[in-house]
Motif scaffolding. Structure first.
Motif, mmCIF file in Angstrom:
data_model
loop_
_atom_site.group_PDB
_atom_site.id
_atom_site.type_symbol
_atom_site.label_atom_id
_atom_site.label_comp_id
_atom_site.label_asym_id
_atom_site.label_seq_id
_atom_site.Cartn_x
_atom_site.Cartn_y
_atom_site.Cartn_z
ATOM 1 N N THR A 1 1.156 -1.055 0.020
ATOM 2 C CA THR A 1 0.179 -0.020 -0.368
ATOM 3 C C THR A 1 1.133 1.480 -0.037
ATOM 4 O OG1 THR A 1 -1.894 0.981 1.272
ATOM 5 C CG2 THR A 1 0.205 -0.219 2.278
ATOM 6 N N GLU A 2 0.365 2.507 -0.392
ATOM 7 C CA GLU A 2 1.282 4.227 -0.559
ATOM 8 C C GLU A 2 0.463 4.871 0.580
ATOM 9 O OE1 GLU A 2 0.943 4.340 -5.746
ATOM 10 O OE2 GLU A 2 0.144 5.485 -4.394
ATOM 11 N N ARG A 3 -0.202 3.765 1.631
ATOM 12 C CA ARG A 3 -0.944 4.507 2.684
ATOM 13 C C ARG A 3 -0.380 4.268 3.854
ATOM 14 N NH1 ARG A 3 -5.549 3.116 4.497
ATOM 15 N NH2 ARG A 3 -5.754 0.803 3.306
ATOM 16 N N THR B 1 6.168 -3.999 2.808
ATOM 17 C CA THR B 1 6.494 -3.042 2.880
ATOM 18 C C THR B 1 5.424 -2.513 2.635
ATOM 19 O OG1 THR B 1 7.874 -2.516 1.369
ATOM 20 C CG2 THR B 1 9.105 -3.675 2.591
ATOM 21 N N GLY B 2 5.149 -0.984 2.632
ATOM 22 C CA GLY B 2 4.281 0.066 2.203
ATOM 23 C C GLY B 2 4.837 1.529 1.884
ATOM 24 N N GLY B 3 4.665 2.636 2.397
ATOM 25 C CA GLY B 3 3.830 2.883 2.961
ATOM 26 C C GLY B 3 4.002 1.452 4.071
ATOM 27 N N GLU B 4 2.312 1.772 5.145
ATOM 28 C CA GLU B 4 2.700 0.438 5.781
ATOM 29 C C GLU B 4 1.787 -0.539 6.080
ATOM 30 O OE1 GLU B 4 2.597 -1.163 9.444
ATOM 31 O OE2 GLU B 4 3.987 0.647 9.225
ATOM 32 N N PRO B 5 2.282 -1.712 5.919
ATOM 33 C CA PRO B 5 1.716 -2.845 5.523
ATOM 34 C C PRO B 5 0.618 -2.895 6.471
ATOM 35 C CG PRO B 5 4.111 -3.290 6.481
ATOM 36 C CD PRO B 5 3.950 -1.351 5.859
ATOM 37 N N THR B 6 0.678 -2.698 7.524
ATOM 38 C CA THR B 6 -0.557 -3.399 8.445
ATOM 39 C C THR B 6 -1.407 -2.862 8.160
ATOM 40 O OG1 THR B 6 0.716 -1.695 10.224
ATOM 41 C CG2 THR B 6 1.547 -4.054 10.141
ATOM 42 N N VAL B 7 -1.665 -1.524 7.550
ATOM 43 C CA VAL B 7 -2.868 -0.443 7.439
ATOM 44 C C VAL B 7 -3.139 -1.501 6.235
ATOM 45 C CG1 VAL B 7 -2.118 1.448 7.793
ATOM 46 C CG2 VAL B 7 -1.849 1.419 5.534
ATOM 47 N N ARG B 8 -3.184 -1.918 5.542
ATOM 48 C CA ARG B 8 -3.855 -2.862 4.336
ATOM 49 C C ARG B 8 -4.960 -4.192 5.071
ATOM 50 N NH1 ARG B 8 -2.741 -4.453 -1.362
ATOM 51 N NH2 ARG B 8 -4.409 -6.184 -1.791
ATOM 52 N N LYS B 9 -6.014 -4.588 5.261
ATOM 53 C CA LYS B 9 -6.951 -4.734 5.666
ATOM 54 C C LYS B 9 -7.305 -6.276 5.626
ATOM 55 C CE LYS B 9 -10.281 -0.887 5.716
ATOM 56 N NZ LYS B 9 -12.144 -0.696 5.534
ATOM 57 N N ASP B 10 -6.364 -6.945 4.091
ATOM 58 C CA ASP B 10 -6.043 -8.339 4.428
ATOM 59 C C ASP B 10 -4.547 -8.907 4.374
ATOM 60 O OD1 ASP B 10 -5.456 -6.555 2.508
ATOM 61 O OD2 ASP B 10 -5.789 -7.683 0.524
ATOM 62 N N ILE B 11 -3.884 -8.169 5.505
ATOM 63 C CA ILE B 11 -2.397 -8.354 5.492
ATOM 64 C C ILE B 11 -2.369 -9.406 5.939
ATOM 65 C CG2 ILE B 11 -2.478 -7.351 7.464
ATOM 66 C CD1 ILE B 11 0.588 -6.992 5.320
ATOM 67 N N LEU C 1 8.724 -4.683 -6.159
ATOM 68 C CA LEU C 1 7.511 -4.398 -6.796
ATOM 69 C C LEU C 1 6.586 -3.169 -5.853
ATOM 70 C CD1 LEU C 1 4.840 -6.003 -8.637
ATOM 71 C CD2 LEU C 1 4.616 -7.246 -6.682
ATOM 72 N N LEU C 2 6.044 -2.708 -6.571
ATOM 73 C CA LEU C 2 5.743 -1.607 -6.039
ATOM 74 C C LEU C 2 4.260 -1.863 -5.660
ATOM 75 C CD1 LEU C 2 8.402 -0.267 -6.623
ATOM 76 C CD2 LEU C 2 7.120 1.764 -7.453
ATOM 77 N N ALA C 3 3.214 -0.763 -5.188
ATOM 78 C CA ALA C 3 2.371 -0.983 -4.675
ATOM 79 C C ALA C 3 0.832 -1.084 -5.844
ATOM 80 C CB ALA C 3 0.816 0.161 -3.594
ATOM 81 N N ASP C 4 1.535 -0.407 -6.760
ATOM 82 C CA ASP C 4 -0.028 -0.173 -8.076
ATOM 83 C C ASP C 4 1.131 -0.975 -9.126
ATOM 84 O OD1 ASP C 4 3.509 1.005 -8.970
ATOM 85 O OD2 ASP C 4 2.596 2.752 -9.386
ATOM 86 N N GLY C 5 2.001 -1.652 -9.146
ATOM 87 C CA GLY C 5 2.552 -2.812 -9.990
ATOM 88 C C GLY C 5 3.696 -2.244 -10.652
ATOM 89 N N ASN C 6 4.301 -1.510 -10.200
ATOM 90 C CA ASN C 6 5.634 -1.025 -11.807
ATOM 91 C C ASN C 6 6.611 -2.071 -10.369
ATOM 92 O OD1 ASN C 6 4.067 0.552 -13.007
ATOM 93 N ND2 ASN C 6 5.673 2.455 -12.025
#
Length: 354
Positions: free
Chosen positions: A46-48, A94-104, A289-294
């Motif tokens: 995530t980028e959040r 990684t992130g952002g902050e990976p723990t903010v992703r609900k399906d972590i 691998l970035l959150a946007d798939g790049n």
């Protein structure tokens, strides 16, 4: 590269080659033109983020990628499987902050079940980690890096533009209690801000299995990088050894990013990540691998290639492997050096992933 650097580079790559598996489990997709085998994939989920650290994000924030353009769980797992089946044996979330992703938790569980994956790690700011860590460990998380740049709550709030110092300390202790060993603590050292706390951080290693990792300040878009903020590794070392005279260098693996040390009587360790003053490009085995798939083959290089677009346009696994392999083959021998890096367009760290 000059003659000395070239010879050193060849020796380093030779050492890496000796570490490569001798069977067919490693795909040519993961070997660059310098013979470096890439077995370590960092995935930004995530980028959040729930902090606003000054060296990571500009004061006025950054424009985040719209949610539909971020990789879904299924897309992350498909790409990760391609890499692991090709020879990647370590994934860091990684992130952002990976723990903010609900399906972590679900992501961790499915990644940990990939055949051939040995290590599933996470880099986190620790704000929400303490309450999530027991479940994450059950889901296959094997190691954790927690970012903490000051031991003083007021300075923490100044740097991160948020409160939460106590929560981070709770997460470090929770990780220790759950048996993570070592618990790695990442500290970005900045002159005039926290360079006076270096020895206080080292003290944390005395009674607990903590690996303090001092990181040289690095330039990224939006963090107002200034070489005057950089505290070189040699200066940090001088500070530590004056107080901890038994500091002793360990034998590092050729792919290690850190210079690792022990101190007599201390349970933990001390490490230095010298990205700016003594780069470790010859031993680099990391891809991103970035959150946007790049897909990004070098942290400091601006080059990126989209895996999301061909994935969503129906590319099969063979086509995706060709795209990945072509990008890996274009990876440069080393990054440009800190002064050129500072002038090179690159995304903010919150977009790239820590």
């Amino acid at each position: 590269m000059n003659g000395y650097t070239s010879r050193t580079y060849v020796r380093s790559c030779s050492s890496l080659s000796e570490d490569q598996p001798k069977d067919n489990s490693v795909s040519d997709m993961l070997v660059d033109s310098f013979g470096r085998l890439h077995t370590y994939l960092r995935i930004s989920l995530t980028e959040r983020c729930n902090l606003r650290c000054q060296y990571c994000m500009p004061e006025d924030g950054v424009e985040l990628t719209p949610r539909p353009q971020l990789l879904t769980k299924a897309e992350i797992l498909r790409v990760a499987n391609l890499f692991v089946s090709g020879g990647v044996n370590k994934i860091r979330l990684t992130g952002g902050e990976p723990t903010v992703r609900k399906d972590i938790e679900d992501i961790c569980l499915e990644l940990s079940n990939l055949k051939g994956l040995r290590t599933l790690s996470m880099t986190t700011n620790g704000i929400a980690l303490a309450r999530k860590l027991p479940k994450l460990k059950e889901c296959g998380l094997t190691s954790v890096n927690i970012s903490l740049d000051t031991l003083i709550p007021a300075k923490f709030e100044l740097l991160t533009r948020r409160r939460g110092h106590e929560k981070v300390m709770d997460s470090i202790n929770a990780a220790i209690d759950l048996g993570f060993n070592p618990v790695k603590v990442n500290c970005v050292v900045m002159r005039g801000f926290n360079d006076d706390e270096i020895c206080d951080f080292v003290e944390l290693t005395r009674e607990k299995p903590i690996n303090i990792r001092f990181i040289e300040f690095m330039p990224f878009d939006g963090n107002v990088w200034n070489v005057k903020k950089l505290v070189p590794y040699t200066e940090m070392m001088d500070t530590v050894v004056k107080r901890f005279t038994s500091l002793k260098r360990l034998q590092d693996h050729p792919t290690d990013t850190a210079k690792n040390f022990t101190i007599d009587g201390h349970q933990g360790r001390v490490s230095f990540i010298t990205s700016m003053t003594e780069h470790f490009c010859a031993g680099c085995n990391r891809l991103r691998l970035l959150a946007d798939g790049n897909f990004k083959v070098c942290l400091f290089g601006p080059s990126e290639v989209s895996l999301r677009d061909p994935l969503r346009n129906g590319a099969d696994d063979r086509e995706l492997r060709e795209i990945i392999g072509a990008a890996v083959k274009k990876k440069k021998a080393s990054h440009a050096g800190m002064f050129d890096i500072a002038k090179t367009a690159n995304r903010p760290m919150i977009h790239i992933g820590g």
